[in-house]
Structure formats: C-alpha cells, structure tokens
Design a protein around this motif. Sequence first.
Motif, PDB file in Angstrom:
ATOM      1  N   ALA A 137      -2.732  -3.007  -9.472  1.00 33.07           N
ATOM      2  CA  ALA A 137      -2.418  -2.822 -10.890  1.00 33.07           C
ATOM      3  C   ALA A 137      -1.210  -3.641 -11.334  1.00 33.07           C
ATOM      4  O   ALA A 137      -0.954  -3.763 -12.531  1.00 33.07           O
ATOM      5  CB  ALA A 137      -2.161  -1.344 -11.171  1.00 33.07           C
ATOM      6  N   ASP A 138      -0.476  -4.211 -10.406  1.00 29.66           N
ATOM      7  CA  ASP A 138       0.724  -4.994 -10.711  1.00 29.66           C
ATOM      8  C   ASP A 138       0.339  -6.469 -10.767  1.00 29.66           C
ATOM      9  O   ASP A 138       0.204  -7.126  -9.734  1.00 29.66           O
ATOM     10  CB  ASP A 138       1.784  -4.748  -9.644  1.00 29.66           C
ATOM     11  N   TYR A 140      -4.530   0.889  -2.179  1.00 24.38           N
ATOM     12  CA  TYR A 140      -4.293  -0.394  -2.839  1.00 24.38           C
ATOM     13  C   TYR A 140      -4.217  -0.277  -4.364  1.00 24.38           C
ATOM     14  O   TYR A 140      -3.970  -1.276  -5.040  1.00 24.38           O
ATOM     15  CB  TYR A 140      -5.404  -1.383  -2.464  1.00 24.38           C
ATOM     16  N   ASP A 141      -4.439   0.916  -4.918  1.00 22.42           N
ATOM     17  CA  ASP A 141      -4.542   1.055  -6.369  1.00 22.42           C
ATOM     18  C   ASP A 141      -3.296   0.539  -7.094  1.00 22.42           C
ATOM     19  O   ASP A 141      -3.393  -0.224  -8.054  1.00 22.42           O
ATOM     20  CB  ASP A 141      -4.811   2.514  -6.740  1.00 22.42           C
ATOM     21  N   ASP A 142      -2.123   0.956  -6.660  1.00 28.93           N
ATOM     22  CA  ASP A 142      -0.894   0.554  -7.350  1.00 28.93           C
ATOM     23  C   ASP A 142      -0.656  -0.944  -7.231  1.00 28.93           C
ATOM     24  O   ASP A 142      -0.283  -1.611  -8.210  1.00 28.93           O
ATOM     25  CB  ASP A 142       0.306   1.317  -6.790  1.00 28.93           C
ATOM     26  N   GLN A 177       0.845  -1.192   0.000  1.00 29.49           N
ATOM     27  CA  GLN A 177       0.000   0.000   0.000  1.00 29.49           C
ATOM     28  C   GLN A 177       0.877   1.238   0.000  1.00 29.49           C
ATOM     29  O   GLN A 177       2.052   1.180   0.382  1.00 29.49           O
ATOM     30  CB  GLN A 177      -0.887   0.033   1.251  1.00 29.49           C
ATOM     31  N   ARG A 178       0.281   2.356  -0.388  1.00 26.49           N
ATOM     32  CA  ARG A 178       0.979   3.627  -0.273  1.00 26.49           C
ATOM     33  C   ARG A 178      -0.051   4.741  -0.125  1.00 26.49           C
ATOM     34  O   ARG A 178      -1.217   4.594  -0.520  1.00 26.49           O
ATOM     35  CB  ARG A 178       1.858   3.887  -1.492  1.00 26.49           C
ATOM     36  N   THR A 211      -1.668   7.808  -1.379  1.00 28.01           N
ATOM     37  CA  THR A 211      -1.811   8.462  -2.679  1.00 28.01           C
ATOM     38  C   THR A 211      -1.966   9.967  -2.511  1.00 28.01           C
ATOM     39  O   THR A 211      -2.183  10.474  -1.394  1.00 28.01           O
ATOM     40  CB  THR A 211      -3.036   7.912  -3.419  1.00 28.01           C
TER      41      THR A 211
END
Length: 432
Positions: A320-321, A315-317, A293-294, A296
Amino acid sequence: MTKPEFVVEPAEPSLDTTLRIRVRGLPAGSEAVLEAVQPDPMARPWKSSATFVADAAGELDLSAVAPVTGYPGVDPMGLVWSMTRGRKPRGAERDRRLLPPAELTLVLDAADPDGDGRLGARTVVHRHRWPAGVQRATVSSHGLVGTMFWRADDGPRPGVVLLGGSEGGLHELDAALLAARGFAVLALAYFGRRGLPRGLVSIPLEYFRDAITFLTARRCVQAGGVGVLGASRGGEAALLAACVDERVRAAVSVVGSAVMTQGIPALDHLDTILAAGEPSWTLRGQALPFVPQRVTDRMREQIVAREAVDLALAYDDGLADADQLAAAAIPLHRTSAAVLVATAGDDRMWPCGRLSTVPTTRGSGAWEHLDYPDAGHLVAAPPYGPSTELVTGGPGVRFATGGSPAANAAARADLWPRIAGFFTEHLPGRPA
C-alpha cells in the motif's frame, strides 16, 4: 472370457511424462475400481482410487473418460495427482538412492459377471526421477554450492541456472528432468547450506554472477548466454540476476516477485523473523531496499487458533506504500533478457500476482505473463506428482498455500513444458 490387463505407455517414462493408462478385457459396461499406489523416497505410501465404467468394447482409456467417483473430469494423470499420503509402514526404510525411480503400482478390481468372484489386474510403472543419459556432478568450487545436470551426448546445450525458493534450494529433481529435455542445468543453493549464509539475508547478487561465470565455462554449455529459472523467492532472484548480468538471455519467475522483499533470517518463530526487518540482497556491499512485512491481526488470530496462516496478508501494508514499492522495484529496464512471469491467483504464501505485476519499466526483451487464477503457491514443481497437500510447515506455524489439488495439478502440467519451450526459443543453441 479374456482377463483384464493394463496397457501403460510409455513403458519407462520420466517423472514429468504424461502416461496413457488403459485397461482392456473388461466386461462391456462394467464398473471397475482403479487404485494407484506410489511410495515416496521416505517410504510413505501415496494412494488414490477412482471408479470407471468400461465402454462397449470392454476398455478404459483414462485420457478419454472421467471417473464415476474419484478425481474430477477427464485427466490422464488424475490417479497420480489425486494421491494422498498414508502412514509409513512399520519397518519400512527410506530409499537412500539419489533420485530413485518412483514405483507406481496400478491395481484393478471389478466384478466377474460369470461368477461370484472378482476380476483383477496389476502393473508397475517405474517413473524416472533421474532420466537415463543424464549426468550429474556436485559443484563446490568458486564459492558455489550446487549440482550440475546435463545430457552426456554430443554437443553443448543451452545453460540454465535453477534457483529454489525460501528453502534456498537445491532442486535436483527439477534440474535432472530439465536436463533430460536438452538443457545443461546448474541447481544452485544460495543460503541454508554449509559454506553459505544460514538465512535469506544480505545475499550478494555477485553470487549469481559467479554462478553464471561457472556455468558458461562448462564445455557442455552452449556459448552466447544462459537462462535463469526461479520459483517464489527464487523467482525474485532470477529477475535480479537478469538485471545485474547481461549474459542472462532469458529469465523465468514462477510465483515470484518483481519487487525486492524482506529477508528471512534463520530464526525459529514467524514473529521474530518478520520483526527483524533484514534485507534479502546486497550489491557491491550495499543493502538493497525491500518491501517489509508484518504480522497482521488476522494472522495473529490464525496463529492463536493454530490454523494454517495466510502469509500473504503480511504484505498488505508494504504494497500500500507507493513510495516504498517504487524504491524496491527490480530495475527490469536494465535487462534485455526475455522474461516469463507465471502467477497464481490464489497464492496464499504471498501475493505473487500483485508482486509480479507492479508498474515498472520493462527491458527490451520479450515479455510473457501466464496466470493460473485458481491455483496456489505450489505450482512450480514438475508435473505429475501428488498435489493434494495444500498446507506446509513453517517457523513455529503452518502455512496455507492456496489453490486446489486439481487446479494446482493442471497449472503444473501446463507450465512445465512452457518453461522448456520458452528457454528453447530464447537461449542460444537448441535442446535435442
């Protein structure tokens, strides 16, 4: 003229029991205001009110009529879930009893057509958090921290391990109510308690195996396998437990995740927690992969503006991986347990729908998915409590949880008996 009176059934309900609330003895076609008041164990009052119109017989039945003002639609428990929290009265003391009954007071006020006065009625319903006949015992052996609940009547019952979320447990209320439905329930803490890790970091999956070993050795538990029920991070843990222990016959993940997610160290600020990048779980001493997580840019704006934060954005990034997602997927192909996954379409704590339905090879057991598209994260609690608070506290911030009071209340009311029914269908023995 007959004085109005309440008729409430059943008379001594459990907290998760639907009430039939009726009023009789009103003037035909008259308006009546019904108020509900229920203090919580901290002595904070929760209140609601709604206006109804009596039928031609001078009666009201909340299971059949919608209010003119108040909560929306026909709902027998609308007066309960629509309650909002008030200020604790000066001098009021918290109820220090363990799982004390919820004292619901219902008050009626209506105009008197035969004079200038008012018509009134009042009744009190004791809604039991700890239902009669349910036994309780603390668990502090075998390295475990938990509480057992079971019915003290004849015969062993299907066993269930109950896991909390990012608070680590213990959900004794849920366990007591589930035990009253005929299950032997171990409410299990897995961090944040004395003798356990402070945060959700590097929790050994062997701990859940030890809990299952303890539960299956109880005389009150039916042999042949157990269930695991978890919500949020506990839902993630429930699916993991099913993959590492073949004694799990049924697993329920409520607003959980089918991929392993980042750990939550016991720190004071959201930034430092997410930047730590700690694993949540280990197996045989090895850290397991996770979706990171980060914070944003949008979350940063919310923090600066002191708004409730949408933690789901973090959780978006990671989602996406594809490679990272595949590496962190829970190996559900390793379990033969029946699996029930419940998701909420407006979960703003984390994207439980995406996390719970990532492409993965499923096991050989039955698979069921329930989705509540308008509900938020707070759908895992037993039904028929207030659902009006949609923001919760966090580490230096407040979190938005999503949904609406009505949608969350409806999801809870639908989901709770489905969970009990799922365990009844897939666990050995039968609750009674």
